[in-house]
Design an enzyme around this catalytic site. Structure first.
Site, short mmCIF file in Angstrom:
data_model
loop_
_atom_site.label_atom_id
_atom_site.label_comp_id
_atom_site.label_asym_id
_atom_site.label_seq_id
_atom_site.Cartn_x
_atom_site.Cartn_y
_atom_site.Cartn_z
CB SER A 1 -0.93 -0.02 1.21
OG SER A 1 -0.16 -0.06 2.39
CE1 TYR B 1 -2.49 0.37 -2.20
CE2 TYR B 1 -2.96 2.72 -2.06
CZ TYR B 1 -3.15 1.43 -1.60
OH TYR B 1 -4.00 1.22 -0.56
CE LYS C 1 -5.31 -2.17 -1.92
NZ LYS C 1 -5.70 -2.19 -0.51
CG PHE D 1 8.02 14.32 0.73
CD1 PHE D 1 9.39 14.54 0.85
CD2 PHE D 1 7.50 13.14 1.25
CE1 PHE D 1 10.22 13.61 1.47
CE2 PHE D 1 8.32 12.21 1.86
CZ PHE D 1 9.69 12.44 1.98
N1 UFG Z 1 4.69 13.23 3.63
C1 UFG Z 1 5.70 14.13 3.93
N2 UFG Z 1 6.82 13.67 4.55
C2 UFG Z 1 6.96 12.36 4.90
C3 UFG Z 1 5.92 11.46 4.62
C4 UFG Z 1 4.78 11.94 3.97
O1 UFG Z 1 5.60 15.31 3.61
O2 UFG Z 1 8.02 12.01 5.45
C5 UFG Z 1 3.48 13.76 2.99
C6 UFG Z 1 3.16 13.11 1.66
O3 UFG Z 1 3.86 13.68 0.60
C7 UFG Z 1 1.65 13.35 1.58
C8 UFG Z 1 1.20 13.25 3.04
O4 UFG Z 1 2.37 13.46 3.82
O5 UFG Z 1 1.42 14.65 1.14
C9 UFG Z 1 0.61 11.90 3.41
O6 UFG Z 1 1.53 10.89 2.99
P1 UFG Z 1 1.47 9.40 3.53
O7 UFG Z 1 2.64 8.68 2.94
O8 UFG Z 1 1.29 9.42 4.99
O9 UFG Z 1 0.11 8.85 2.92
P2 UFG Z 1 -0.37 8.82 1.40
O10 UFG Z 1 -1.33 9.97 1.23
O11 UFG Z 1 0.74 8.73 0.44
O12 UFG Z 1 -1.09 7.43 1.30
C10 UFG Z 1 -2.04 6.99 2.21
C11 UFG Z 1 -2.05 5.47 2.17
C12 UFG Z 1 -2.53 5.02 0.84
C13 UFG Z 1 -3.82 5.68 0.48
C14 UFG Z 1 -3.74 7.16 0.59
C15 UFG Z 1 -5.08 7.77 0.34
O13 UFG Z 1 -0.75 4.96 2.42
O14 UFG Z 1 -2.69 3.63 0.91
O15 UFG Z 1 -3.30 7.50 1.88
O16 UFG Z 1 -5.06 9.14 0.57
F1 UFG Z 1 -4.16 5.37 -0.77
#
Ligand code: UFG
Length: 331
Positions: free
Chosen positions: A78, A142, A146, A209
């Site tokens: 995921s 991803y 799904k 990021f």
């Molecule tokens: N982010 C940072 N720094 C970090 C980690 C994340 O700035 O060290 C940011 C990402 O760029 C993003 C936000 O925080 O803007 C959330 O990122 P996450 O990695 O916590 O979560 P994602 O939004 O990438 O993904 C999560 C789940 C997925 C799902 C998605 C739906 O992991 O499975 O939410 O919104 F699909």
């Protein structure tokens, strides 16, 4: 009546198993332990280690547990960023895994499945909040893997009568309030656990990021939902299928958006720690904003999320991080 939880040793799976056994359900768990943790699984559930794509193994699980009448499927990779680099890993494990699973379910006559789908199936939404009927155009493998799983379930329902509920989660955060189970990924890539690792001093700094997105403060906006509330939604969805209802899809989110900067601010307030932070370039595959319209789940499933406040969610995660700085290795 028993429920088979696939991926029950993972983050959301283990919270759902916990909730199910608390409600007195008969629970069988399958997990490969590639990303899950055996210690996360309640002792009251029957546990099998194996891969859901391994059909002889899955036939054996069903044969040894003839009371299984429903499957809750969490067993998938995921990580958005990883999927951008390794798309085939996602199509193989997630999508091909689903085909193997449905073949066995069809053979053994288990006709109900609740499935972890994702907000990532929507891609870059045209309107906010996102409704279940909005176009699904993923911008990362991803989400695409799904979405393909949702479509495979749709056609398998029409052909074989396997009824499904696809639960499209938004961003999951938080831990069991007593601090005994929580989020433990290796490597950790999610925002909130990273923020709290910095707060706990096990990581130097947070990188955000991208601060040039089309959002009020330039950082991505996400909708956070607690794993306990997700667990309840899965149980409601399983009961909805057991009552003989038709296949359906529901968004699960709080319907409130928080930018990455707002999450950082809330985490600073909850922990009382400075949480050193630097801005970093955008990460591939991140849409500007994702906020759920979740009134359909509230109306049809009767879902009532309990954790509707981001400080409350962060507080539960902080308790887990403080008591388990090394995750399940500390249990
Ligand atoms: N982010 C940072 N720094 C970090 C980690 C994340 O700035 O060290 C940011 C990402 O760029 C993003 C936000 O925080 O803007 C959330 O990122 P996450 O990695 O916590 O979560 P994602 O939004 O990438 O993904 C999560 C789940 C997925 C799902 C998605 C739906 O992991 O499975 O939410 O919104 F699909």
């Amino acid at each position: 009546m028993a429920v088979l939880v696939l991926g029950g040793a993972g983050y959301i799976g283990s919270h759902t198993v916990d909730r199910l056994v608390e409600k007195g359900a008969d629970v069988v768990v399958v997990d490969s332990l590639v990303t899950g943790h055996r210690a996360a699984v309640s002792d009251k559930a029957k546990f099998y280690q194996g891969d859901i794509a391994d059909q002889p193994f899955m036939r054996q699980v069903f044969a040894e547990n003839p009371a299984i009448d429903a499957v809750i499927h969490f067993a998938a990779f995921s990580l958005v960023a990883e999927s951008m680099k390794k798309p085939l890993k996602y199509f193989d494990n997630n999508t091909a895994g689903m085909i193997n699973l449905l073949e066995v379910m069809n053979e053994v006559g288990v006709k109900r499945i609740v499935f972890s789908s994702t907000a990532a199936t929507y891609g870059i939404p045209e309107t906010m909040p996102i409704k279940e009927t909005d176009p699904q155009k993923p911008i990362n493998p991803y989400g695409e893997s799904k979405l393909a799983m949702e479509k495979i379930m749709h056609w398998t329902d029409l052909a074989n009568g396997i009824k499904f509920v696809a639960l499209r989660y938004f961003n999951v955060a938080g831990a069991k309030p007593d601090g005994t189970i929580g989020e433990d990924h290796n490597p950790e890539t999610h925002l909130l656990p990273i923020v709290l690792q910095v707060a706990a001093g096990t990581r130097d700094k947070l990188q955000i990021f991208g601060d040039d997105y089309n959002t009020p403060d330039g950082t991505n906006v996400r909708d956070y939902v607690h794993p306990f509330d997700l667990a309840d939604a899965h149980i409601l969805a399983m009961n909805y299928l057991r009552e003989g209802n038709e296949s359906n899809a529901f968004n699960l989110g709080s319907s409130t958006g928080f930018s990455n900067m707002e999450i950082l601010k809330a985490a600073r307030e909850v922990t009382g720690k400075p949480i050193p932070t630097v801005m970093a370039p955008r990460r591939g595959g991140d849409p500007d904003t994702l906020i759920a319209a979740s009134d359909k789940a509230r109306k049809i499933l009767g879902w009532k999320p309990e954790f509707d406040d981001i400080h409350k969610i962060i507080k539960t995660a902080w308790k887990w991080h403080q008591t388990h700085p090394n995750g399940f290795a500390d249990r």
